[in-house]
Design a protein around this motif. Structure first.
Motif, PDB file in Angstrom:
ATOM      1  N   MET A 279       0.271  -1.508   0.084  1.00 29.10           N
ATOM      2  CA  MET A 279      -0.108   0.486   0.265  1.00 29.10           C
ATOM      3  C   MET A 279       0.649   0.968  -0.205  1.00 29.10           C
ATOM      4  O   MET A 279       0.627   2.794  -0.618  1.00 29.10           O
ATOM      5  N   ASP A 289      -8.707   7.513  -3.127  1.00 31.31           N
ATOM      6  CA  ASP A 289      -8.564   6.398  -2.581  1.00 31.31           C
ATOM      7  C   ASP A 289      -8.529   5.611  -3.762  1.00 31.31           C
ATOM      8  O   ASP A 289      -9.324   6.057  -4.803  1.00 31.31           O
ATOM      9  N   TRP A 319     -11.458  -3.827   4.288  1.00 32.10           N
ATOM     10  CA  TRP A 319     -11.070  -2.316   4.237  1.00 32.10           C
ATOM     11  C   TRP A 319     -11.764  -1.734   5.323  1.00 32.10           C
ATOM     12  O   TRP A 319     -11.944  -0.798   6.002  1.00 32.10           O
ATOM     13  N   HIS A 334      -8.266  -1.911  -1.241  1.00 30.60           N
ATOM     14  CA  HIS A 334      -8.977  -0.466  -1.605  1.00 30.60           C
ATOM     15  C   HIS A 334      -7.803   0.483  -0.429  1.00 30.60           C
ATOM     16  O   HIS A 334      -7.366   0.238   1.024  1.00 30.60           O
ATOM     17  N   VAL A 335      -7.078   1.508  -1.058  1.00 30.24           N
ATOM     18  CA  VAL A 335      -5.907   1.942  -0.441  1.00 30.24           C
ATOM     19  C   VAL A 335      -6.335   4.138  -0.180  1.00 30.24           C
ATOM     20  O   VAL A 335      -6.499   3.934  -1.543  1.00 30.24           O
ATOM     21  N   GLN A 336      -5.684   4.144   0.974  1.00 29.16           N
ATOM     22  CA  GLN A 336      -6.566   5.299   0.688  1.00 29.16           C
ATOM     23  C   GLN A 336      -5.025   5.954   0.956  1.00 29.16           C
ATOM     24  O   GLN A 336      -3.888   5.336   0.846  1.00 29.16           O
ATOM     25  N   GLN A 344      -9.520   0.719   5.094  1.00 25.68           N
ATOM     26  CA  GLN A 344      -8.005   0.372   4.183  1.00 25.68           C
ATOM     27  C   GLN A 344      -7.965  -1.287   4.504  1.00 25.68           C
ATOM     28  O   GLN A 344      -7.965  -0.959   5.692  1.00 25.68           O
TER      29      GLN A 344
END
Length: 362
Positions: A279, A289, A319, A334-336, A344
């Motif tokens: 990430m 995001d 997440w 899922h990456v913030q 995330q």
């Protein structure tokens, strides 16, 4: 009437013929000038008693003179004997000194003989030592000659290696990519610089080291990927890189194609630290995001998360609540942009869904 004294007999009627010296019957005549001079006077006084008395006195004087003469002879004899004794002492001293000198001479001769013998021994020892030194020198020369031959042989072998290295370099130039060509060019420049050096062995060692480095570059695909910027994350000896688009246009099939361009596959996630590293690499490429495909999947019959090869995953982090979704086998991340955000992690969706990118593994 006759008168008698120890030396002269005298009779008044006797002449010269009847006078005799009494001592002649027992002793030798005394040859003395005093006696000889007194005899005529005694003879001239015959027939006189007083004259006879004078003759007796004269006789006593003659006797005293004889005693003195005997004492003188005795003293002379003693002196002569003393001189002889002194001479004998001197001769004895001389003989003793001569004997001592002779003994000293004999000792010196013995010492000289011993010295000569020791010198002969030393000469023999020196000769033996010289022979040993010469023998050792010959042995050393032979060993040096053999070592020289060995060095010459090694140099010849090194020269053969150098020729082989050049051949290998030519082969590498023909069979390698652009990076190998750059490395070979650098190596050729280094070889040209090393020509000024006198150590053939040193130059060959450097060439061999460069060849080993190039071989590692060619044989290690991870290194090639890293040189191309495709290995920002390494884990368990594998390389991981991400491909991110600004729009959602990548489904699972497209993700597999993108990774296959560099002989990779969509990636597995092995543990929490590995997920955080992936990430962090994605976060450097995004401004909002983002959803990224992985190579993992969800078993729709059991909802178990599986690795790419079908084995059960040892680590899963959803997440948000509600996952996994039933009947959806595709697994994404899922990456913030905010690394401290709690929303995330992993999620699942149908494989036909389109997301921003994919994480590849090789």
């Amino acid at each position: 009437m006759a008168y008698e004294c120890p030396i002269v007999r005298f009779h008044p009627n006797a002449g010269i013929e009847n006078m005799a010296i009494g001592s002649q019957q027992q002793d030798e005549p005394v040859q003395d000038p005093i006696y000889e001079n007194s005899l005529p006077r005694v003879i001239q006084m015959e027939g006189n008693i007083e004259t006879g008395t004078v003759a007796v006195a004269e006789s006593k004087e003659i006797k005293s003179s004889g005693k003195r003469s005997n004492i003188g002879k005795t003293v002379g004899f003693l002196i002569l004997m003393s001189l002889l004794f002194v001479c004998l002492i001197c001769i004895t001293i001389f003989l003793v000194q001569a004997t001592t000198k002779l003994e000293d001479s004999n000792e010196e001769i013995m010492i000289l003989q011993n010295i000569t013998s020791e010198q002969k021994k030393e000469m023999n020892s020196s000769k033996q030592l010289l022979d040993r030194i010469q023998s050792q020198a010959m042995n050393n020369i032979q060993r040096l000659s053999q070592r020289y031959e060995t060095i010459a042989k090694n140099l010849a072998d090194l020269d053969d290696k150098r020729v082989n290295c050049q051949k290998n370099l030519i082969g590498l130039i023909k069979n390698s990519g652009e990076q190998v060509a750059k490395n070979i060019s650098f190596m050729q420049q280094t070889i040209e610089c090393n020509k000024v050096n006198t150590g053939l062995v040193g130059r060959i060692n450097k060439m061999e080291e460069m060849i080993r480095k190039m071989n590692r570059t060619v044989s290690d695909p991870h290194r090639q990927l890293k040189l191309q910027g495709l290995c920002p994350v390494q884990y368990l000896g594998h390389c991981f890189w991400s491909v991110v688009h600004s729009s959602k246009d990548i489904n699972v099939d497209e993700a597999k194609r993108i990774c296959g361009v560099n002989n990779g596959l969509p990636a597995n996630v092995y543990n929490e630290q590995h997920l955080n590293d992936l990430m962090a690499d994605i976060r450097r490429k995004i401004s909002a995001d983002t959803f990224i495909w992985t190579g993992m999947q969800v078993d729709i019959s059991t909802n178990a998360v599986l690795m790419r090869d079908g084995t059960r995953a040892s680590y899963v982090k959803w997440w948000t609540g509600g996952f996994p979704n039933a009947g959806e086998s595709g697994l994404y991340i899922h990456v913030q942009t905010d690394p401290s955000s709690s929303r995330q992690g992993m999620g699942n969706d149908p494989p036909t869904s389109k997301f921003h990118g994919v994480i590849c593994e090789k």
